[in-house]
Design a protein around this motif. Structure first.
Motif, mmCIF file in Angstrom:
data_model
loop_
_atom_site.group_PDB
_atom_site.id
_atom_site.type_symbol
_atom_site.label_atom_id
_atom_site.label_comp_id
_atom_site.label_asym_id
_atom_site.label_seq_id
_atom_site.Cartn_x
_atom_site.Cartn_y
_atom_site.Cartn_z
ATOM 1 N N GLY A 19 0.821 -1.205 0.000
ATOM 2 C CA GLY A 19 0.000 0.000 0.000
ATOM 3 C C GLY A 19 0.855 1.256 0.000
ATOM 4 N N ARG A 22 2.283 1.650 -3.460
ATOM 5 C CA ARG A 22 1.318 2.242 -4.386
ATOM 6 C C ARG A 22 1.246 3.751 -4.178
ATOM 7 N NH1 ARG A 22 -4.482 2.612 -4.412
ATOM 8 N NH2 ARG A 22 -4.146 3.168 -2.239
ATOM 9 N N GLY A 206 -2.804 7.710 1.547
ATOM 10 C CA GLY A 206 -3.895 6.760 1.694
ATOM 11 C C GLY A 206 -5.116 7.346 2.386
ATOM 12 N N LEU A 237 -6.196 -0.305 -0.171
ATOM 13 C CA LEU A 237 -6.042 -1.620 -0.786
ATOM 14 C C LEU A 237 -6.670 -2.663 0.124
ATOM 15 C CD1 LEU A 237 -2.393 -1.620 -2.209
ATOM 16 C CD2 LEU A 237 -4.490 -0.667 -3.177
ATOM 17 N N SER A 239 -8.041 -7.078 0.258
ATOM 18 C CA SER A 239 -7.906 -8.408 -0.335
ATOM 19 C C SER A 239 -9.062 -8.626 -1.315
ATOM 20 C CB SER A 239 -7.926 -9.472 0.760
ATOM 21 O OG SER A 239 -9.183 -9.486 1.409
ATOM 22 N N LEU A 245 -5.900 -5.417 3.897
ATOM 23 C CA LEU A 245 -4.710 -6.095 3.380
ATOM 24 C C LEU A 245 -3.683 -6.173 4.504
ATOM 25 C CD1 LEU A 245 -4.060 -7.246 0.584
ATOM 26 C CD2 LEU A 245 -2.768 -5.176 0.109
ATOM 27 N N LEU A 271 0.530 -2.032 -9.506
ATOM 28 C CA LEU A 271 0.210 -1.049 -8.477
ATOM 29 C C LEU A 271 -0.487 0.174 -9.079
ATOM 30 C CD1 LEU A 271 3.446 -1.127 -6.266
ATOM 31 C CD2 LEU A 271 1.199 -2.079 -5.701
ATOM 32 N N LEU A 274 -4.224 -0.127 -9.292
ATOM 33 C CA LEU A 274 -4.971 -0.253 -8.043
ATOM 34 C C LEU A 274 -5.500 1.118 -7.631
ATOM 35 C CD1 LEU A 274 -2.712 -2.766 -6.082
ATOM 36 C CD2 LEU A 274 -4.804 -3.220 -7.383
ATOM 37 N N GLY A 275 -6.642 1.489 -8.181
ATOM 38 C CA GLY A 275 -7.258 2.764 -7.859
ATOM 39 C C GLY A 275 -7.178 3.783 -8.972
ATOM 40 N N PRO A 303 -12.401 1.159 -2.630
ATOM 41 C CA PRO A 303 -11.218 0.349 -2.316
ATOM 42 C C PRO A 303 -10.781 -0.502 -3.509
ATOM 43 C CG PRO A 303 -12.814 0.249 -0.532
ATOM 44 C CD PRO A 303 -13.497 0.962 -1.660
ATOM 45 N N ALA A 304 -9.493 -0.719 -3.619
ATOM 46 C CA ALA A 304 -8.937 -1.489 -4.736
ATOM 47 C C ALA A 304 -8.460 -2.842 -4.227
ATOM 48 C CB ALA A 304 -7.775 -0.723 -5.379
ATOM 49 N N PHE A 306 -6.312 -6.156 -4.127
ATOM 50 C CA PHE A 306 -5.000 -6.664 -4.517
ATOM 51 C C PHE A 306 -5.147 -8.152 -4.831
ATOM 52 C CE2 PHE A 306 -0.727 -8.189 -4.200
ATOM 53 C CZ PHE A 306 0.085 -7.119 -4.555
#
Length: 470
Positions: A19, A22, A206, A237, A239, A245, A271, A274-275, A303-304, A306
């Motif tokens: 995270g 990212r 974040g 991020l 799961s 995560l 990465l 992710l978002g 939320p993204a 992973f």
């Protein structure tokens, strides 16, 4: 536009969390897209976790990912030092300035006093009144902390590039500690002072830190700064099943994925997705593509997830994009780690010869050593291979005779000879070739058989087959 200055400030507690990686990537991409400056500073105020080994691990992760920093440890810069542990005097000076200005006070209360006031406030439906108990133990002789005064009648409003307009009513927010009794600064003070001192123009971080924004803006205002950096809070991020995560889910550290055979370009590509997205169909991005196309208006709020399977798919793509020489060089360290002597010139040549046979079979570089070990050392059949060898002595003797009689030792000649033998004995390919694979490689999972035998060479191939004949 004023020069863009972004930052990332990982705590040196070991390999960085994916995270944080990212977040660092988005800061780096934003700075590079605008021709700005990316600052790396180290949040090492926790002396117990901030070991030299952990500090080096953080720098190694950034270098592996290719996220070079313009200012920070080892790079230097006009705003150093870039380790918070070396900036305590600066934090103390600003904290005392806040006390002198009436924005903060010394708090001599013990942890027990603070806990008791918190419970009273909770029972009475109000926020804790820390100033009322701040001097209760002033004469006891122990060092005080410093608390920032939160005005209860104020609402902080700010614009977030991802979340939109945000407001925080401070009516329930208690006064908060900015310097601990041991003299160390809290995150709230250190991050605010550093952002000011280093001229950070864009704070990209974040979503878990959005709640701290109002308090940091209060500190900035108390220090006489009326403008605020541009703020962007990134989706968290999670799961694939939507849970946080954490280590309970699986590997969350960048170093773990490096050790498991993932390529940095695959990790960067994944990465970035992710978002953020460029459109609804493009998944493959080079670093140059990302720098050119990255904008915050395409960062989502949700939320993204992973997903390691998706990361593996991307990793396979980048593995296949390597030349045999490039892939061989990457595989050396993984082979050596598994006790395979592939770091010699001859070992590298062997790897380069076999890598074209591996690329379609690999999702991770760590999958290669078991498949190539037979090229570097004698093998002992594993359980499945041993089973495949049962009762095959006469057949393997015939295989050895056919291979020994070949004029040319090429994959094509080997294939022709073995297929002719299989046809003569009315054997299907699996029954014909599995015993040979088991005898030569010690396993039933290896690169394509005929090409493998060519690379291994005639003498070693015949020796291994005849050894199984007895």
């Amino acid at each position: 536009m004023t020069e863009v200055r972004t930052r990332i400030e990982p705590a040196p507690s070991g390999s960085i969390h994916v995270g944080n990686a990212r977040t660092a990537l988005f800061n780096w991409l934003f700075a590079r897209h605008h021709g700005g400056v990316f600052v790396l500073r180290i949040a090492d105020t926790d002396a117990k976790r901030a070991t030299d080994e952990n500090y080096r691990a953080v720098l190694e992760d950034f270098r592996w990912l290719g996220l070079d920093w313009d200012e920070g440890p080892e790079a230097g810069g006009a705003h150093g030092p870039y380790r918070q542990s070396e900036r305590f005097d600066l934090y103390r000076t600003h904290a005392e300035k806040l006390v002198e200005g009436g924005f903060a006070y010394y708090d001599y209360a013990s942890p027990e006093d603070v806990d008791a006031e918190r419970k009273r406030a909770q029972a009475e439906g109000r926020r804790p009144d820390h100033r009322a108990i701040a001097d209760a133990r002033k004469e006891d002789g122990h060092a005080p902390s410093i608390r920032f005064i939160v005005p209860a009648d104020q609402t902080i409003t700010f614009h977030d590039e991802v979340l939109g307009e945000m407001s925080t009513d401070l009516g329930r927010t208690p006064d908060f500690v900015i310097v601990r009794a041991d003299g160390s600064p809290t995150y709230m003070l250190a991050v605010t002072v550093d952002d000011l001192a280093m001229g950070i123009t864009h704070v990209i971080r974040g979503n878990d830190l959005v709640a701290s924004t109002a308090r940091q803006l209060l500190i900035r205002e108390a220090l006489g700064v009326t403008d605020a950096p541009m703020l962007a809070h990134l989706p968290l991020l999670v799961s694939p099943d939507g849970k946080p995560l954490s280590k309970r889910w699986g590997d969350v550290a960048v170093g773990a994925y490096r050790d498991q055979g993932f390529l940095p370009e695959a990790m960067i590509n994944y990465l970035a997705l992710l978002g953020w997205s460029f459109d609804d169909r493009t998944n493959i991005f080079s670093v140059e593509d990302l720098v050119e196309r990255f904008t915050l208006d395409r960062v989502g709020k949700n939320p993204a997830a992973f997903d390691v399977d998706k990361l593996e798919w991307l990793n396979g793509h980048y593995i296949r994009s390597k030349t045999p020489a490039e892939l061989a060089e990457l595989l050396v360290q993984y082979c050596v780690t598994e006790g395979i002597p592939a770091d010699s010139p001859e070992g590298r040549r062997t790897l380069e010869a076999v890598t074209p046979l591996l690329v379609e079979r690999m999702k991770r570089l760590t999958e290669a050593p078991p498949m190539v070990r037979f090229l570097f050392a004698d093998v002992t059949p594993d359980d499945k291979a041993a089973k495949a060898l049962g009762g095959q002595e006469e057949y393997l003797a015939a295989v050895a005779d056919r291979l020994e009689a070949l004029e040319k030792w090429t994959a094509a000649a080997i294939e022709e000879a073995l297929r002719r033998l299989a046809a003569e004995r009315e054997l299907k390919p699996k029954r014909a070739f599995q015993p040979i694979r088991a005898a030569v490689t010690g396993t039933l999972v290896s690169p394509p058989l005929f090409e493998s035998l060519e690379i291994l060479g005639r003498p070693k191939t015949l020796e291994r087959i005849r050894t199984r004949v007895g």
